[in-house]
Design a protein around this motif. Structure first.
Motif, PDB file in Angstrom:
ATOM      1  N   ALA A  84     -10.702  15.540  -1.439  1.00 21.38           N
ATOM      2  CA  ALA A  84      -9.657  15.138  -2.379  1.00 21.38           C
ATOM      3  C   ALA A  84     -10.281  14.684  -3.691  1.00 21.38           C
ATOM      4  O   ALA A  84      -9.809  15.025  -4.770  1.00 21.38           O
ATOM      5  N   PHE A  98       4.327   8.455   1.771  1.00 15.15           N
ATOM      6  CA  PHE A  98       4.259   7.263   2.616  1.00 15.15           C
ATOM      7  C   PHE A  98       5.657   6.651   2.655  1.00 15.15           C
ATOM      8  O   PHE A  98       6.107   6.090   1.655  1.00 15.15           O
TER       9      PHE A  98
ATOM     10  N   ARG B 158      -3.399   0.462  -0.525  1.00 12.77           N
ATOM     11  CA  ARG B 158      -4.129   1.466   0.250  1.00 12.77           C
ATOM     12  C   ARG B 158      -4.119   1.150   1.731  1.00 12.77           C
ATOM     13  O   ARG B 158      -4.019   2.041   2.571  1.00 12.77           O
ATOM     14  N   LEU B 167      -3.728  10.317   7.989  1.00 17.21           N
ATOM     15  CA  LEU B 167      -4.098  11.658   7.532  1.00 17.21           C
ATOM     16  C   LEU B 167      -3.747  11.853   6.063  1.00 17.21           C
ATOM     17  O   LEU B 167      -4.583  12.260   5.251  1.00 17.21           O
ATOM     18  N   LEU B 168      -2.504  11.515   5.715  1.00 16.46           N
ATOM     19  CA  LEU B 168      -2.080  11.689   4.324  1.00 16.46           C
ATOM     20  C   LEU B 168      -2.933  10.807   3.412  1.00 16.46           C
ATOM     21  O   LEU B 168      -3.317  11.208   2.321  1.00 16.46           O
ATOM     22  N   ALA B 169      -3.236   9.595   3.885  1.00 12.37           N
ATOM     23  CA  ALA B 169      -4.054   8.694   3.079  1.00 12.37           C
ATOM     24  C   ALA B 169      -5.404   9.336   2.779  1.00 12.37           C
ATOM     25  O   ALA B 169      -5.887   9.303   1.651  1.00 12.37           O
ATOM     26  N   ALA B 170      -5.993   9.949   3.791  1.00 15.06           N
ATOM     27  CA  ALA B 170      -7.285  10.602   3.587  1.00 15.06           C
ATOM     28  C   ALA B 170      -7.143  11.765   2.616  1.00 15.06           C
ATOM     29  O   ALA B 170      -7.974  11.972   1.736  1.00 15.06           O
ATOM     30  N   GLN B 171      -6.040  12.502   2.749  1.00 15.16           N
ATOM     31  CA  GLN B 171      -5.835  13.642   1.854  1.00 15.16           C
ATOM     32  C   GLN B 171      -5.572  13.194   0.422  1.00 15.16           C
ATOM     33  O   GLN B 171      -5.766  13.948  -0.513  1.00 15.16           O
ATOM     34  N   ARG B 172      -5.116  11.961   0.276  1.00 13.79           N
ATOM     35  CA  ARG B 172      -4.903  11.425  -1.069  1.00 13.79           C
ATOM     36  C   ARG B 172      -6.171  10.739  -1.593  1.00 13.79           C
ATOM     37  O   ARG B 172      -6.122   9.974  -2.537  1.00 13.79           O
ATOM     38  N   GLY B 173      -7.281  10.938  -0.900  1.00 14.96           N
ATOM     39  CA  GLY B 173      -8.550  10.458  -1.441  1.00 14.96           C
ATOM     40  C   GLY B 173      -8.928   9.049  -1.031  1.00 14.96           C
ATOM     41  O   GLY B 173      -9.823   8.453  -1.622  1.00 14.96           O
ATOM     42  N   ILE B 174      -8.256   8.486  -0.011  1.00 12.79           N
ATOM     43  CA  ILE B 174      -8.623   7.141   0.432  1.00 12.79           C
ATOM     44  C   ILE B 174      -9.703   7.247   1.504  1.00 12.79           C
ATOM     45  O   ILE B 174      -9.559   8.003   2.462  1.00 12.79           O
ATOM     46  N   ASN B 175     -10.755   6.482   1.328  1.00 15.06           N
ATOM     47  CA  ASN B 175     -11.801   6.454   2.339  1.00 15.06           C
ATOM     48  C   ASN B 175     -11.349   5.541   3.478  1.00 15.06           C
ATOM     49  O   ASN B 175     -11.349   4.324   3.368  1.00 15.06           O
ATOM     50  N   LEU B 176     -10.921   6.160   4.568  1.00 13.22           N
ATOM     51  CA  LEU B 176     -10.338   5.380   5.662  1.00 13.22           C
ATOM     52  C   LEU B 176     -11.332   4.376   6.223  1.00 13.22           C
ATOM     53  O   LEU B 176     -10.968   3.264   6.580  1.00 13.22           O
TER      54      LEU B 176
END
Lengths: 267, 282
Positions: A84, A98, B158, B167-176
């Protein structure tokens, strides 16, 4: 031609170490193109997009063969957040926003870290010019949006990250034709004004062929046909099986069988 | 007072659960570890006790992050149950190690630091010890800070996003991994704050982990994914405990939180403020 922005070469994806969903796909997208991926359910379209945007631990999926290159760098099997940040944004098919966050918060999440407020606001404003309606819905919880608004928010949130490649999984799924028409027009406008490349996965061939410069047809995890708009819209198999326009006389069973046989030669 | 203790501990359970859906059953032990960390730092900063507390809290934050990085990170993508069992194992391990290192004897960090636990007179004739007052104040501050952090902070938003859809968070560039590590760090930090203040107030021994366990019903009663719920749950569990001890039998103290828990699970399994859908996934 110059080096493509995205090139996928002989890609193979395996789920749970057992199920092959995509077998040997080769395709590429040039800078600024809208590229369509057509295919029916289970053809491997979503898997292809997910492979490009990165698999998550719980997906239990891996790219086992082939390569994916973005701006010349190999990105297969890299964590999604790294992909991303390298400039690829996905508008997923299902969980696309979300639901418990407001529209404004949804737009805040993907913005690059360490940006000053003014810069972030400017970026957000640039994205919102394509979707003025989201501005009114700023404080609304995303879970309460309609399907079309949700799709707008998903695209907007993807754009806030300033991607060079936008992956859209099923733009038209579950939306009224008028809404789809509108979204497709916005996508063309976004491509024109921001110059980004779009990879559009669609079940609805009519939508994809209308806006895509070049399209690939996927069946059973393989590419069976590809070409520019003119070639595909005039292709008899596409007209028959994807656009549902029969050419006057009904085709016989033998012709259909012939079509099925001819498909095997691609792949 | 009891409610403040429970609330301060319960928010640690909530933080980790909300972000990663994992119940941290080692929270009581991590909290005790924080209190023992104070014994260590007390030896270093004998002159100024707030510095010793700050150092111990800092150590705990680090501990939480390390627990995630070296242990829980391996569990991402595995079943939630496996992760929960890992925390159980971690708890037992920590308890064993702490007995080995610091012995089972009761210790008084307040004496080691040379602070007197003076009592303060309250209007109405009640009296409260200095550290109890500090604990209540800390709880309020921690909740205020956490709530506004989750509401307005970049990383807070975040964390909420990652909790809803990893999953969506990761796809939005968040480092889980960063988000999870932060949740573990904050959770251990708040737990350690509670452990330290309890230890300063009434001494420190191996039974402290039980207080941690008793705060768990408080978190569950309020709804595991809600901070406000944890606060309400703590009030309910603590008042039930105090009332029953007073009017029925002091020996009930260990039992009451779990009685409340069972009653709650029968009536409303997702807790007072929790989301129903969250539990369906377990």
């Amino acid at each position: 031609m110059s080096e493509p922005l995205l090139s996928v070469d002989k890609l193979e994806v395996v789920y749970q170490r057992a199920i092959t969903a995509v077998q040997g796909i080769t395709l590429s997208a040039q800078q600024g193109q809208i590229v369509g991926i057509l295919g029916t359910n289970g053809a491997g379209k979503t898997t292809l997009l997910r492979a490009i945007s990165g698999f998550h631990g719980t997906d239990d999926a891996r790219v086992t063969e082939g390569t994916i290159r973005f701006k010349g760098r190999r990105i297969e099997n890299i964590e999604p957040h790294r992909i991303a940040r390298s400039g690829i944004a996905l508008v997923p098919e299902r969980e696309k926003v979300f639901p418990n966050l407001t529209v404004a918060e949804n737009l805040l999440v993907p913005a690059a870290p360490g940006l000053v407020l003014a810069e972030r606001k400017r970026q957000e404003a640039q994205v919102l010019q394509f979707f003025p309606k989201l501005e009114e819905l700023h404080a609304r919880t995303a879970g309460l949006l309609s399907g079309g608004e949700r799709q707008m928010l998903a695209i907007a949130a993807a754009l806030v990250a300033k991607p060079e490649l936008l992956l859209v999984d099923e733009l038209s799924l579950g939306l009224a034709p008028v809404v789809v028409e509108d979204l497709a027009a916005r996508l063309v406008q976004i491509r024109r004004e921001l110059g980004i490349t779009v990879l559009l996965v669609e079940q609805s061939a009519a939508v994809a062929l209308e806006i895509a410069d070049y399209s690939y047809v996927l069946e059973n995890g393989r590419i069976v046909l590809d070409g520019d708009r003119a070639r595909l819209t005039n292709h008899p198999d596409i007209q028959e099986f994807y656009l549902g326009q029969s050419s006057g006389k009904r085709r016989s069973y033998r012709d259909v069988k012939q079509y099925r046989r001819s498909r095997r030669w691609y792949g | 007072m009891l409610a403040a203790i429970y609330a301060l501990i319960a928010c640690g359970y909530v933080l980790v659960y909300r972000v990663s859906r994992v119940l941290n059953l080692a929270h009581g032990e991590l909290m005790m570890l924080g209190a023992y960390a104070l014994m260590l730092t007390a030896a270093q900063f004998t002159t100024y006790w707030p510095a010793a507390i700050a150092a111990a809290v800092g150590l705990s934050l680090l501990t939480g992050v390390l627990v995630y990085l070296f242990l829980m990170r391996k569990m991402t993508g595995e079943m939630v149950l496996a992760a929960v069992l890992t925390t159980v194992a971690l708890g037992i391990l920590l308890r064993g190690v702490m007995v080995l290192v610091w012995s089972a004897q009761q210790q008084y960090p307040a004496q080691a630091l040379g602070v007197a636990n003076t009592s303060i007179a309250l209007p109405g004739g009640a009296r409260i010890s200095f550290f109890s007052a500090l604990l209540i104040l800390t709880t309020l501050l921690v909740y205020g800070a956490l709530l506004s952090f989750l509401r307005f902070g970049r990383w807070g938003i975040r964390m909420r996003a990652a909790g809803q859809s990893p999953l969506l968070a990761a796809q939005r560039g968040i480092n889980l991994h960063a988000v999870y590590a932060l949740a573990w760090g904050l959770s251990t930090l708040t737990g350690a704050l509670a452990g330290i203040l309890i230890a300063l107030d009434s001494g420190l021994d191996q039974t402290m982990a039980i207080i941690g366990l008793k705060a768990f019903p408080a978190a569950l009663v309020g709804g595991l994914d809600s901070l406000v719920g944890a606060l309400a749950g703590s009030l309910i569990v603590a008042s039930a405990e105090v009332l029953l001890i007073h009017y029925v039998d002091p020996l009930l103290s260990e039992v009451v939180p779990f009685l409340v828990l069972i009653a709650m699970l029968v009536v409303r399994p997702w807790g007072l403020f929790g989301t129903r859908e969250e539990l369906d996934r377990v």
